[in-house]
Design an enzyme around this catalytic site. Structure first.
Site, PDB file in Angstrom:
ATOM      1  N   LYS A 128       0.838  -1.204   0.000  1.00  0.00           N
ATOM      2  CA  LYS A 128       0.000   0.000   0.000  1.00  0.00           C
ATOM      3  C   LYS A 128       0.877   1.260   0.000  1.00  0.00           C
ATOM      4  O   LYS A 128       0.640   2.203  -0.752  1.00  0.00           O
ATOM      5  CB  LYS A 128      -0.873  -0.028   1.246  1.00  0.00           C
ATOM      6  CG  LYS A 128      -2.196   0.650   1.073  1.00  0.00           C
ATOM      7  CD  LYS A 128      -3.028   0.331   2.285  1.00  0.00           C
ATOM      8  CE  LYS A 128      -4.364   0.985   2.259  1.00  0.00           C
ATOM      9  NZ  LYS A 128      -5.063   0.801   3.532  1.00  0.00           N
TER      10      LYS A 128
ATOM     11  N   LEU B  43     -34.508   9.890   7.691  1.00  0.00           N
ATOM     12  CA  LEU B  43     -35.860   9.353   7.887  1.00  0.00           C
ATOM     13  C   LEU B  43     -36.375   8.699   6.606  1.00  0.00           C
ATOM     14  O   LEU B  43     -37.572   8.549   6.432  1.00  0.00           O
ATOM     15  CB  LEU B  43     -36.819  10.478   8.314  1.00  0.00           C
ATOM     16  CG  LEU B  43     -36.789  10.894   9.786  1.00  0.00           C
ATOM     17  CD1 LEU B  43     -37.773  12.031  10.048  1.00  0.00           C
ATOM     18  CD2 LEU B  43     -37.124   9.710  10.710  1.00  0.00           C
TER      19      LEU B  43
ATOM     20  N   CYS C 192     -20.348   1.014   8.796  1.00  0.00           N
ATOM     21  CA  CYS C 192     -20.400   1.677  10.110  1.00  0.00           C
ATOM     22  C   CYS C 192     -21.639   1.353  10.934  1.00  0.00           C
ATOM     23  O   CYS C 192     -21.520   0.869  12.053  1.00  0.00           O
ATOM     24  CB  CYS C 192     -20.305   3.184   9.927  1.00  0.00           C
ATOM     25  SG  CYS C 192     -18.668   3.695   9.428  1.00  0.00           S
TER      26      CYS C 192
END
Ligand code: UDX
Length: 429
Positions: free
Chosen positions: A35, A250, A260
């Site tokens: 990486k 909503l 998450c």
């Protein structure tokens, strides 16, 4: 300021470059040699709008460098951010071994006062443990402070979220650290909240859990609306315009996914449990989220009556639009279930198909929504990509064997779909 960011995952690789953009000098550290090699060659392993540009510009101007050595990063810097992953263990608890290991290595490398900032999402009391660890392995008794500074970045808008946050939470035990962290973030012009470390740690889990709870509330409400003959979109618009409630998060649908919310809700339940508290409401949030997918699958089955031997077209695979992320994507469960019932699946997603190919078997991945619709008995919408909102419905209707659309994201207006000759089922309407 001179800053070391340990961990070049999603959080570290957004935080470091954005702090460089504010004029700081950043050393990004990761133990993955490939990486770091790639980053040095200018290859950015994640996609976030605007991030490539920021990294390349700041590398060119000498404000970002990459290394695999924690020692090098720590010695060069005044502030050390820990941004390593804290993946869930099978029981829902966060695995903190990377955080512990990094804390130990930071302690070995310290040669002057450092502020050590925890940016990873961690259970409350982790700050204490990090401080204890550093004290234990910091043989020359170098002065240091531990800070908790949770992140609230959304995938797909992480750079914008970093540069324009609603608030910055800084948990501290010393005025000295509070002053340094305030100076670091002052250029953003955002509200800075200084709290104690445990409060900061809880703010992170509480925020994500509350947002997940809003979504689960909307999903329960959608079921009531369906039974009553009301329209969830009108109901959440009416509720959301009350400034105490707010319209955000909503949207009823097929339940939350991603890297998450599922992890953080489950971790917060465990954290409360370990502290001796049963967080009932969050257990319900999880249950509702699971059931929402099941209800959607039942809606597909009720509409098609027999799923066996039907060809079902799936539009959208990613857990939300504008990402190729498939982690905990509702589409996976939905497709697996329909396949188990004997359906054959065609699918299209603007970004996530490469990732999906590794996770899903026996799916025919198509080049566009029209190829998905061709010969399908129904279309199922799992992700609300803009591309689908602007689709040629007339063409889709002609390609489908039966003009059925089952929409898990409410992207069309039911009346319009009736007029276009579709049997259209959506959520809570
Ligand atoms: C989330 C938080 O928003 C962010 O602050 C935190 O740092 C990481 O977790 P992210 O997972 O990138 O960000 O996505 P988000 O846009 O919050 O959506 C999460 C999930 O909730 C998606 O599956 C989405 O489809 C779903 N969702 C969101 C709904 O079902 N309804 C909504 O009204 C909003």
């Amino acid at each position: 300021m001179k800053i070391c960011i340990i961990g070049t995952g999603y959080v570290g690789l957004v935080t470091g470059p954005c702090l460089a953009e504010l004029g700081n000098v950043i050393t990004c550290v990761d133990n993955n040699e490939d990486k770091i090699k790639q980053l040095k060659e200018g290859v950015i392993p994640i996609y976030e709008p605007g991030l490539d540009e920021i990294i390349h510009r700041n590398v060119e101007q000498g404000r970002i460098s990459f290394t695999t050595s924690i020692e090098e990063g720590v010695k060069k810097s005044d502030i050390i951010f820990i941004a390593v992953s804290t993946p869930p263990k099978p029981n829902g608890q966060a695995d903190l071994s990377s955080v512990a290991n990094v804390a130990q290595q930071v302690a070995y490398s310290m040669d002057s006062y450092k502020v050590i900032v925890d940016k990873s999402t961690v259970p409350v009391k982790t700050g204490e443990k990090v401080a204890e660890t550093i004290k234990r392995y910091n043989k020359h008794n170098i002065d240091f402070d531990v800070v908790s500074n949770p992140e609230f970045l959304r995938e797909g808008s992480a750079v914008m979220d970093f540069m324009h946050p609603d608030r910055i939470v800084i948990g501290v035990t010393s005025q000295r650290a509070a002053k340094i962290m305030t100076e670091l973030y002052e250029p953003l012009g955002a509200q800075i909240m200084i709290t104690n470390i445990k409060s900061a740690e809880i703010i992170k889990h509480a925020s994500n859990s509350f947002l997940a709870m809003k979504i689960s509330f909307a999903n329960e409400l959608a079921s009531v609306c369906e039974l009553a003959g009301a329209d969830i979109e009108e109901v959440v618009a009416g509720m959301g315009s009350d400034s105490r409630i707010g319209r955000a998060f909503l949207n009823a649908g097929i339940g939350y996914g991603g890297s998450c919310f599922p992890k953080d809700v489950s971790a917060f339940i465990r954290i409360a449990e370990d502290l001796g508290h049963d967080f009932h409401i969050l257990k319900e949030v999880e249950r509702i989220n699971r059931e929402q997918r099941e209800r959607f699958i039942k809606k597909i089955e009720d509409t098609l009556w027999v799923v066996k031997d039907k060809q079902i077209g799936i539009l959208g695979l990613a857990f939300k639009p504008n990402t190729d992320d498939m982690r905990s994507a509702p589409s996976i469960d939905i497709i697996n279930h329909l396949q188990a019932e004997g359906a054959s699946i065609r699918a299209y997603d603007p970004e996530a198909m490469k990732v999906a190919e590794k996770l899903l078997e026996d799916v025919m991945f198509c080049k566009d929504p029209y190829e998905v619709a061709d010969g399908s008995d129904a279309l199922v919408i799992c992700t609300e990509w803009d591309e689908f909102k602007n689709i040629d419905l007339e063409r889709i209707r002609k390609l489908l064997t039966h003009p059925i659309i089952i929409d898990g994201r409410n992207i069309f207006v039911p009346g319009d779909m009736d007029r276009n000759g579709f049997l259209y089922k959506s959520i809570g309407r």
